[in-house]
Design a protein around this motif. Structure first.
Motif, mmCIF file in Angstrom:
data_model
loop_
_atom_site.group_PDB
_atom_site.id
_atom_site.type_symbol
_atom_site.label_atom_id
_atom_site.label_comp_id
_atom_site.label_asym_id
_atom_site.label_seq_id
_atom_site.Cartn_x
_atom_site.Cartn_y
_atom_site.Cartn_z
ATOM 1 N N PRO A 1 123.483 -14.693 -11.210
ATOM 2 C CA PRO A 1 124.767 -13.845 -12.020
ATOM 3 C C PRO A 1 125.625 -13.201 -11.122
ATOM 4 C CG PRO A 1 122.301 -12.565 -12.217
ATOM 5 C CD PRO A 1 122.231 -14.134 -10.756
ATOM 6 N N ILE A 2 126.768 -13.599 -11.529
ATOM 7 C CA ILE A 2 128.001 -13.374 -11.821
ATOM 8 C C ILE A 2 128.494 -11.569 -11.748
ATOM 9 C CG2 ILE A 2 130.438 -13.278 -12.765
ATOM 10 C CD1 ILE A 2 129.656 -15.561 -13.888
ATOM 11 N N ALA A 3 128.497 -11.111 -10.626
ATOM 12 C CA ALA A 3 128.922 -10.010 -10.130
ATOM 13 C C ALA A 3 130.055 -9.914 -9.640
ATOM 14 C CB ALA A 3 127.811 -9.213 -9.441
ATOM 15 N N GLY A 4 131.441 -8.648 -9.802
ATOM 16 C CA GLY A 4 132.153 -8.360 -9.456
ATOM 17 C C GLY A 4 133.406 -9.523 -8.444
ATOM 18 N N ASP A 5 133.687 -9.426 -7.367
ATOM 19 C CA ASP A 5 134.830 -10.298 -7.270
ATOM 20 C C ASP A 5 133.967 -11.813 -6.407
ATOM 21 O OD1 ASP A 5 136.243 -8.121 -7.819
ATOM 22 O OD2 ASP A 5 137.671 -8.436 -6.155
ATOM 23 N N LEU A 6 134.835 -12.794 -6.911
ATOM 24 C CA LEU A 6 134.591 -14.277 -6.477
ATOM 25 C C LEU A 6 135.071 -14.220 -5.952
ATOM 26 C CD1 LEU A 6 133.169 -16.853 -6.547
ATOM 27 C CD2 LEU A 6 134.173 -18.259 -8.328
ATOM 28 N N GLU A 7 134.509 -14.886 -4.667
ATOM 29 C CA GLU A 7 136.115 -15.020 -3.198
ATOM 30 C C GLU A 7 135.053 -16.685 -2.853
ATOM 31 O OE1 GLU A 7 136.286 -12.687 0.140
ATOM 32 O OE2 GLU A 7 136.776 -11.330 -1.304
ATOM 33 N N ALA A 8 135.893 -17.792 -2.622
ATOM 34 C CA ALA A 8 134.548 -18.887 -2.524
ATOM 35 C C ALA A 8 136.123 -20.033 -2.241
ATOM 36 C CB ALA A 8 134.156 -19.784 -4.217
ATOM 37 N N PHE B 1 142.993 -25.159 -16.811
ATOM 38 C CA PHE B 1 144.751 -24.267 -16.467
ATOM 39 C C PHE B 1 145.323 -23.709 -17.977
ATOM 40 C CE2 PHE B 1 143.975 -27.367 -12.841
ATOM 41 C CZ PHE B 1 143.845 -26.346 -11.669
ATOM 42 N N GLN B 2 145.478 -23.212 -17.795
ATOM 43 C CA GLN B 2 146.335 -22.443 -19.102
ATOM 44 C C GLN B 2 148.387 -23.499 -18.362
ATOM 45 O OE1 GLN B 2 147.149 -18.423 -20.021
ATOM 46 N NE2 GLN B 2 149.226 -18.367 -19.993
ATOM 47 N N ASN B 3 148.678 -23.230 -17.517
ATOM 48 C CA ASN B 3 149.450 -24.645 -17.379
ATOM 49 C C ASN B 3 149.281 -26.152 -16.509
ATOM 50 O OD1 ASN B 3 151.477 -25.717 -16.754
ATOM 51 N ND2 ASN B 3 152.814 -24.273 -15.974
ATOM 52 N N PRO B 4 148.776 -26.993 -16.838
ATOM 53 C CA PRO B 4 148.167 -28.027 -16.411
ATOM 54 C C PRO B 4 148.976 -28.018 -14.598
ATOM 55 C CG PRO B 4 148.414 -28.689 -18.791
ATOM 56 C CD PRO B 4 149.640 -27.471 -18.962
ATOM 57 N N LYS B 5 150.076 -27.918 -15.268
ATOM 58 C CA LYS B 5 150.933 -27.802 -13.775
ATOM 59 C C LYS B 5 150.223 -27.385 -12.651
ATOM 60 C CE LYS B 5 154.982 -29.786 -16.178
ATOM 61 N NZ LYS B 5 157.161 -29.477 -16.210
ATOM 62 N N ASP B 6 149.440 -26.294 -12.912
ATOM 63 C CA ASP B 6 148.734 -25.539 -12.289
ATOM 64 C C ASP B 6 148.078 -26.156 -11.116
ATOM 65 O OD1 ASP B 6 151.009 -23.206 -12.309
ATOM 66 O OD2 ASP B 6 149.545 -22.180 -13.714
ATOM 67 N N CYS B 7 147.410 -27.161 -11.911
ATOM 68 C CA CYS B 7 146.219 -27.785 -10.974
ATOM 69 C C CYS B 7 147.187 -28.415 -9.293
ATOM 70 C CB CYS B 7 146.310 -28.880 -11.172
ATOM 71 S SG CYS B 7 145.272 -30.239 -10.873
ATOM 72 N N ASP B 8 148.146 -28.835 -9.114
ATOM 73 C CA ASP B 8 149.066 -28.549 -7.864
ATOM 74 C C ASP B 8 149.317 -27.630 -7.190
ATOM 75 O OD1 ASP B 8 149.738 -31.415 -9.320
ATOM 76 O OD2 ASP B 8 151.701 -31.177 -10.116
ATOM 77 N N ILE B 9 148.501 -26.388 -7.279
ATOM 78 C CA ILE B 9 148.633 -25.720 -6.342
ATOM 79 C C ILE B 9 147.591 -25.282 -5.708
ATOM 80 C CG2 ILE B 9 150.443 -24.524 -7.803
ATOM 81 C CD1 ILE B 9 148.390 -22.308 -8.190
ATOM 82 N N PHE B 10 146.541 -26.465 -5.528
ATOM 83 C CA PHE B 10 145.359 -26.025 -5.161
ATOM 84 C C PHE B 10 145.076 -27.356 -4.317
ATOM 85 C CE2 PHE B 10 144.819 -23.503 -8.168
ATOM 86 C CZ PHE B 10 144.524 -22.655 -8.150
ATOM 87 N N SER B 11 144.388 -27.378 -3.105
ATOM 88 C CA SER B 11 143.935 -28.397 -2.279
ATOM 89 C C SER B 11 142.454 -28.142 -1.349
ATOM 90 C CB SER B 11 144.888 -28.203 -1.379
ATOM 91 O OG SER B 11 146.298 -28.718 -1.495
ATOM 92 N N LEU B 12 142.706 -28.919 -0.995
ATOM 93 C CA LEU B 12 140.827 -28.486 -0.414
ATOM 94 C C LEU B 12 141.046 -27.602 0.333
ATOM 95 C CD1 LEU B 12 138.101 -30.314 0.199
ATOM 96 C CD2 LEU B 12 138.677 -31.485 1.487
ATOM 97 N N GLY B 13 140.068 -27.145 0.373
ATOM 98 C CA GLY B 13 139.539 -25.968 1.800
ATOM 99 C C GLY B 13 140.229 -24.534 1.443
ATOM 100 N N ASP B 14 141.471 -24.258 0.274
ATOM 101 C CA ASP B 14 141.671 -23.450 -0.266
ATOM 102 C C ASP B 14 140.718 -21.797 -0.309
ATOM 103 O OD1 ASP B 14 144.791 -24.715 0.505
ATOM 104 O OD2 ASP B 14 144.995 -24.018 -1.876
ATOM 105 N N ASP B 15 141.443 -21.357 0.185
ATOM 106 C CA ASP B 15 140.876 -20.017 -0.406
ATOM 107 C C ASP B 15 140.515 -19.119 -1.433
ATOM 108 O OD1 ASP B 15 139.228 -19.494 1.927
ATOM 109 O OD2 ASP B 15 141.024 -18.687 3.428
ATOM 110 N N ILE B 16 139.818 -19.021 -2.335
ATOM 111 C CA ILE B 16 139.909 -18.280 -3.766
ATOM 112 C C ILE B 16 139.830 -16.940 -3.833
ATOM 113 C CG2 ILE B 16 139.819 -19.288 -6.367
ATOM 114 C CD1 ILE B 16 141.692 -21.103 -5.321
#
Length: 199
Positions: free
Chosen positions: A14-21, A127-142
């Motif tokens: 189940p989804i509960a609270g914040d997601l940290e990934a 993505f609400q703005n497809p250009k935002d795809c570029d702000i993510f890289s492998l290993g980033d904390d989300i």
């Protein structure tokens, strides 16, 4: 009684609270279900063994993916246009779920694959703005704050804590699909409903 190559179907959480990934992969456009889970005869024999077939998830384009997911525990996958196109292979949703992928954040997504993700408890986000795809890289904390409430509001803020930026994602799902996801997928939702006390 199960043979040695038949394992129980994994069930989402189940989804509960914040997601940290972490971001476990960044993909381009037109990723197919064959790219996610190989479909040749070598792997067909593993279709009832999710722990084994998951070792080959994205194996052709990203051989370290499965091990990376296990190291991260929880992760999200970032992708471009038309993610999950091709044959309606459920294993392309089940294997990432088994490996701890909690959400796919894409520019657009194939409809049938999106349905399979919902059934197995992996959240499809756009993505609400497809250009935002570029702000993510492998290993980033989300981080996604109050994930369940964000899904119900159909607007999810995906914070990239590594880079100090954020992207807004939309949720193109019905109320029922959102509740299935929050429950942890279709199998978990049915299991919980069957175990609920009868009035």
């Amino acid at each position: 009684v199960r043979g040695p190559n038949i394992k129980p179907m994994p069930v989402g959480t189940p989804i509960a609270g914040d997601l940290e990934a972490k971001v476990s992969g960044v993909r381009g456009d037109n990723i197919t279900t064959d790219d996610i889970t190989p479909a040749n005869a070598q792997f067909s024999a593993l279709r009832s063994n999710i722990p084994e077939i998951s070792k080959h998830c994205y194996g052709r384009m990203d051989p370290g993916f499965a091990e990376r997911c296990r190291e991260y525990g929880k992760s999200i996958l970032v992708a471009g246009e038309n993610y999950g196109q091709g044959s309606s292979r459920e294993h392309a949703a089940i294997s990432p779920m088994y490996l701890g992928v909690k959400a796919i954040l894409a520019k657009s997504m194939a409809r049938i694959h999106k349905n399979n993700l919902v059934n197995h408890g992996v959240v499809p986000l756009l993505f609400q703005n497809p250009k935002d795809c570029d702000i993510f890289s492998l290993g980033d904390d989300i981080r996604i704050a109050d994930f369940a409430a964000s899904l119900r509001a159909r607007s999810v803020l995906v914070e990239n804590r590594t880079k100090g930026v954020a992207a807004r994602a939309t949720v193109d799902l019905t109320d029922r699909e959102i509740e299935v996801l929050i429950a942890g997928g279709q199998l978990r939702a049915v299991k919980d409903r069957n175990q609920a006390p009868q009035a």
